[in-house]
Design a protein around this motif. Structure first.
Motif, PDB file in Angstrom:
ATOM      1  N   ALA A 252     -47.443 -56.252 -41.691  1.00 31.43           N
ATOM      2  CA  ALA A 252     -48.755 -55.638 -41.919  1.00 31.43           C
ATOM      3  C   ALA A 252     -48.944 -54.357 -41.116  1.00 31.43           C
ATOM      4  CB  ALA A 252     -49.854 -56.635 -41.576  1.00 31.43           C
ATOM      5  N   GLY A 253     -47.840 -53.773 -40.667  1.00 33.18           N
ATOM      6  CA  GLY A 253     -47.923 -52.536 -39.894  1.00 33.18           C
ATOM      7  C   GLY A 253     -47.770 -52.775 -38.405  1.00 33.18           C
ATOM      8  N   LYS A 254     -47.535 -51.710 -37.655  1.00 29.77           N
ATOM      9  CA  LYS A 254     -47.214 -51.817 -36.230  1.00 29.77           C
ATOM     10  C   LYS A 254     -48.295 -52.490 -35.393  1.00 29.77           C
ATOM     11  CE  LYS A 254     -43.113 -49.931 -35.965  1.00 29.77           C
ATOM     12  NZ  LYS A 254     -41.955 -50.710 -35.475  1.00 29.77           N
ATOM     13  N   VAL A 255     -49.554 -52.282 -35.757  1.00 34.14           N
ATOM     14  CA  VAL A 255     -50.632 -52.852 -34.962  1.00 34.14           C
ATOM     15  C   VAL A 255     -50.732 -54.356 -35.189  1.00 34.14           C
ATOM     16  CG1 VAL A 255     -53.116 -52.877 -34.560  1.00 34.14           C
ATOM     17  CG2 VAL A 255     -51.928 -50.701 -34.903  1.00 34.14           C
ATOM     18  N   LYS A 256     -50.781 -54.784 -36.450  1.00 39.47           N
ATOM     19  CA  LYS A 256     -50.945 -56.201 -36.761  1.00 39.47           C
ATOM     20  C   LYS A 256     -49.636 -56.970 -36.691  1.00 39.47           C
ATOM     21  CE  LYS A 256     -54.978 -55.606 -39.774  1.00 39.47           C
ATOM     22  NZ  LYS A 256     -55.499 -55.811 -41.150  1.00 39.47           N
ATOM     23  N   SER A 257     -48.525 -56.307 -36.981  1.00 43.41           N
ATOM     24  CA  SER A 257     -47.217 -56.984 -37.030  1.00 43.41           C
ATOM     25  C   SER A 257     -46.182 -56.223 -36.209  1.00 43.41           C
ATOM     26  CB  SER A 257     -46.735 -57.111 -38.478  1.00 43.41           C
ATOM     27  OG  SER A 257     -47.639 -57.808 -39.285  1.00 43.41           O
ATOM     28  N   PRO A 258     -46.350 -56.193 -34.876  1.00 42.37           N
ATOM     29  CA  PRO A 258     -45.410 -55.421 -34.045  1.00 42.37           C
ATOM     30  C   PRO A 258     -43.973 -55.929 -34.119  1.00 42.37           C
ATOM     31  CG  PRO A 258     -46.817 -56.838 -32.694  1.00 42.37           C
ATOM     32  CD  PRO A 258     -47.384 -56.860 -34.071  1.00 42.37           C
ATOM     33  N   PHE A 259     -43.767 -57.153 -34.612  1.00 40.32           N
ATOM     34  CA  PHE A 259     -42.411 -57.698 -34.733  1.00 40.32           C
ATOM     35  C   PHE A 259     -41.948 -57.714 -36.182  1.00 40.32           C
ATOM     36  CE2 PHE A 259     -44.824 -59.930 -31.405  1.00 40.32           C
ATOM     37  CZ  PHE A 259     -44.199 -59.378 -30.300  1.00 40.32           C
ATOM     38  N   GLY A 260     -42.718 -57.083 -37.056  1.00 41.59           N
ATOM     39  CA  GLY A 260     -42.354 -57.051 -38.460  1.00 41.59           C
ATOM     40  C   GLY A 260     -42.770 -58.324 -39.171  1.00 41.59           C
ATOM     41  N   ALA A 261     -42.041 -58.672 -40.214  1.00 42.32           N
ATOM     42  CA  ALA A 261     -42.347 -59.858 -41.005  1.00 42.32           C
ATOM     43  C   ALA A 261     -42.054 -61.124 -40.205  1.00 42.32           C
ATOM     44  CB  ALA A 261     -41.535 -59.846 -42.299  1.00 42.32           C
ATOM     45  N   ALA A 262     -42.549 -62.248 -40.710  1.00 47.06           N
ATOM     46  CA  ALA A 262     -42.341 -63.548 -40.052  1.00 47.06           C
ATOM     47  C   ALA A 262     -42.268 -64.630 -41.121  1.00 47.06           C
ATOM     48  CB  ALA A 262     -43.468 -63.837 -39.065  1.00 47.06           C
TER      49      ALA A 262
END
Length: 264
Positions: A171-181
């Motif tokens: 969801a982007g660097k702010v919401k997903s700093p580790f990428g997908a999960a």
């Protein structure tokens, strides 16, 4: 001038829906239970927020120093959530958090494989997984969820399980700093049939989360609430609890070996 006027109106009417600040993300204090309860209902942003908060609690976990712990038991509503009637208070909560030298894409292929013998060769005598949706479409991320039914036989019992996995998109660097999960849930649809009369296994509820904390380093949370008795040794026994949590860690070591093999 128009922008200043709009700002002034919003400042004066903060309580109004159009101008109010977005609510702060939900504070999660029990990740395992939260993931179990919200596996189906949470939207992508809520799951991404859960992964960020989870990472903040497992910063010390490494491949050599996994986290193993007892966790609070499920409530009865957590069991009825999946249409079952077992006594939640009798299922012991066990947790392992590990780090493996894998990419998330490799883990996704391994986790959804219908042939676990390629990764865990000694785990099962028989294994059959039936997918509800197309695995190929899921791996191509045309689908965000893949469900399955599993029938397996091990040295301990024959089990009928319902499982599935959700892809939590970046969801982007702010919401997903580790990428997908990935988030996955599995449970016994009915009591397992023991390999002999000394084995009983009426309840098993599992929740998992995977995220790639740094390139090629995947953190795996695995929580299980289990009620079982193996040859007189109950899941209430600290001895058996330690054996099982050690087995969770060994399972991920086998996954890491598979990742390094280049087969996935």
């Amino acid at each position: 001038m128009r922008r200043l006027l709009l700002f002034a109106v919003c400042w004066l009417l903060l309580a109004a829906a159009g101008c109010a600040e977005a609510p702060a993300p939900e504070k999660i204090t029990d990740f395992s239970k939260w993931l179990w309860r919200n596996y189906e209902s949470a939207d992508n942003d809520a799951l991404a927020n859960a992964i960020v908060q989870l990472n903040g609690t497992v910063t010390e976990v490494t491949a050599d120093k996994p986290l193993k712990a007892l966790i609070t038991r499920l409530d009865q509503s957590d069991v009825t959530l999946v249409g079952l009637k077992g006594e939640a208070k009798l299922a012991v909560g066990l947790l392992a958090v590990t780090e493996s030298a894998c990419t998330l894409a490799q883990v996704e292929k391994i986790h959804t494989s219908g042939d676990p013998g390629a990764v865990h060769p000694d785990a099962y005598k028989a294994y059959k997984r039936t997918f509800v949706q197309s695995r190929d479409d899921y791996l191509a991320h045309k689908l965000v969820r893949l469900d399955w039914d599993t029938e397996l036989t091990s040295n301990y019992a024959t089990e009928k399980l319902k499982g599935g996995v959700r892809f939590v998109a970046d969801a982007g660097k702010v919401k997903s700093p580790f990428g997908a999960a990935l988030v996955s849930r599995t449970f016994l649809k009915e009591p397992a049939v023991g390999s002999d009369s000394s084995t009983t296994w009426p309840q098993d509820y599992q929740i998992e989360a995977y995220y790639e904390r740094s390139p090629g380093k995947v953190v795996h949370l695995f929580a299980v609430w289990r009620q079982a008795d193996f040859s007189g040794l109950s899941t209430e026994s600290s001895f058996l609890q330690n054996i099982q949590m050690g087995g969770f860690v060994d399972w991920d070591k086998e996954m890491e070996k598979a990742c390094k093999s280049g087969k996935f």
